[in-house]
Enzyme design. Structure first.
Site, PDB file in Angstrom:
ATOM      1  N   HIS A 122       0.790  -0.902   0.128  1.00  0.00           N
ATOM      2  CA  HIS A 122      -0.054  -0.434   0.301  1.00  0.00           C
ATOM      3  C   HIS A 122       0.695   1.201   0.183  1.00  0.00           C
ATOM      4  O   HIS A 122       2.169   0.826   0.205  1.00  0.00           O
ATOM      5  CB  HIS A 122      -0.647   0.285   0.568  1.00  0.00           C
ATOM      6  CG  HIS A 122      -1.695  -0.525   1.465  1.00  0.00           C
ATOM      7  ND1 HIS A 122      -2.952  -1.179   0.757  1.00  0.00           N
ATOM      8  CD2 HIS A 122      -2.638  -2.347   2.687  1.00  0.00           C
ATOM      9  CE1 HIS A 122      -3.982  -1.761   0.349  1.00  0.00           C
ATOM     10  NE2 HIS A 122      -3.605  -2.191   1.389  1.00  0.00           N
ATOM     11  N   CYS A 160       0.591   2.701  -4.096  1.00  0.00           N
ATOM     12  CA  CYS A 160      -0.817   3.615  -4.685  1.00  0.00           C
ATOM     13  C   CYS A 160       0.066   5.454  -4.268  1.00  0.00           C
ATOM     14  O   CYS A 160       1.055   5.014  -4.248  1.00  0.00           O
ATOM     15  CB  CYS A 160      -1.896   3.960  -4.306  1.00  0.00           C
ATOM     16  SG  CYS A 160      -3.175   3.234  -4.898  1.00  0.00           S
TER      17      CYS A 160
END
Length: 397
Positions: A231, A273
């Site tokens: 992440h 991301c």
């Protein structure tokens, strides 16, 4: 920039924002003269509107010594000399009195001929005769000839998270194991020794990177690859403990500082991301590798000014990357597909990554937005490179 120069620009800011039309030319000129760094140039270019580009550019310039005259020169050379006269009439009059040639243009004009009068194509600070340009290009290839492997390919795969912050839950990254195995196969085929590390805390990630930044580890190696699957948000990547590592300071910098990797290509593939979104799941199995989803704002963060480095991202700054829970992430799967093509050895890495960008851009998915409902999403991968030579892979048979 001197105080009186800054005040003059601030007083003319509305005029400049409204009337500067040749923004791209001005930004390129300021980048060429090193008035703007690569990060600042990207920060400007990622703004959605021309007004936004000019405002951000002025913000950067006001903090820089000597930027005032270079900015006015750039506007003048872009053909908007009337703007220069409006901003600073005495400066415009001085330029007209010397024929309107800026210091940078004088340098360029005088550098277009060598001692023999032969036109030159400049490379860095030294001129290369145009007739030798092709030969120079052929000589500028990173050697990948060692066996049994060219170097290490470190794969960090963070799948299961234990974030202590209930406001920022980090969900299991279903599908990431497919990326890990496909990368392992790909890197082996390209002649690298894959090293897999799973579910690392932020501190453990830093520790592993420091281990592979050891000066003695790469003496016989020709290249280093690092792929991180996790992440992320902005220019940070999450460890499984919910804490973050900074891409530039904690990942790129230690490897770049390794003496035995000096002059050798260092490739980073970061599947995470880069913007503000919440994790979302849709029926077809699409997810994002983000931590939260609010307003979609393009966030621009720094790009390190390092030599022989390539950083490939799954998405533009400020946006989510997409991962299919059954087939792996869009970026990694596109990367594996392109670098597995039979003809890939005929193309250098930047050409291959351009094709990866195209592959990712052609994909579409559907996600559930908390306020807009079900939406169709797309992504565009991108990369940043300071490679000084061409890098070709020759897959093992």
């Amino acid at each position: 920039m001197e105080k009186h120069e800054k005040l003059k620009l601030q007083g003319k800011r509305p005029f400049i924002v409204e009337n500067l039309k040749e923004i791209a030319k001005v930004v390129d000129a300021l980048y060429t003269t090193r008035t703007l760094s690569p990060y600042e140039k990207e920060d400007i270019e990622c703004q959605r509107t021309s007004f936004g580009k000019v405002r951000i550019m002025l913000d950067h310039l006001e903090r820089k010594p000597g930027a005032y005259s270079k900015f006015l020169d750039a506007i003048w050379d872009a053909g908007q000399d009337d703007m220069v006269a409006e901003i600073d009439a005495p400066y415009a009059n001085r330029k007209r009195s010397c024929g309107g040639v800026s210091g940078q243009n004088e340098l360029t004009a005088s550098s277009q001929q060598g001692n023999s009068g032969t036109p030159v194509l400049r490379s860095g600070t030294s001129g290369v005769p145009m007739s030798n340009a092709v030969a120079e290009r052929r000589n500028k290839i990173y050697p990948l000839i060692h066996t049994p492997h060219h170097g290490f390919a470190l794969i960090i795969n963070n799948k299961i998270f234990n974030s202590p912050d209930p406001q920022k839950p980090l969900k299991i990254r279903t599908g990431t194991d497919l990326d890990q195995e496909d990368l392992k196969i790909l890197f082996t085929r390209l002649g690298f020794k894959p090293i897999v590390q799973r579910d690392l805390s932020a501190e453990k990630m830093k520790s592993i990177i420091e281990t592979y930044a050891n000066d003695d580890l790469h003496v016989e190696n020709e290249c280093f690859i690092c792929a991180i699957l996790s992440h992320g948000e902005d220019d940070y990547i999450y460890g499984v403990d919910g804490k973050t590592v900074k891409v530039e300071d904690d990942i790129i910098e230690p490897i770049q500082s390794c003496r035995s990797l000096k002059g050798k290509p260092k490739l980073f593939f970061l599947q995470a991301c880069r913007g503000g979104y919440t994790d979302m799941i849709e029926e077809d199995g699409a997810e994002s590798d983000a931590s939260r989803l609010d307003d979609v704002v393009p966030l621009c963060t720094s790009a390190p000014e390092f030599a022989d480095v390539l950083i490939a991202y799954p998405t533009a700054r400020g946006y989510v990357s997409m991962r299919d829970t059954t087939r792996g992430s869009w970026f990694i799967q596109s990367l594996v597909t392109v670098l597995s093509l039979p003809q890939m050895s005929e193309y250098h890495i930047l050409e291959l990554l351009t094709q990866v960008n195209e592959e990712v851009a052609l994909r579409t998915g559907r996600l559930t937005h908390p306020t807009d409902g079900e939406v169709t999403v797309r992504a565009v991968a991108n990369f940043w490179s300071s490679l000084r030579k061409y890098l070709f892979f020759n897959p093992l048979k």
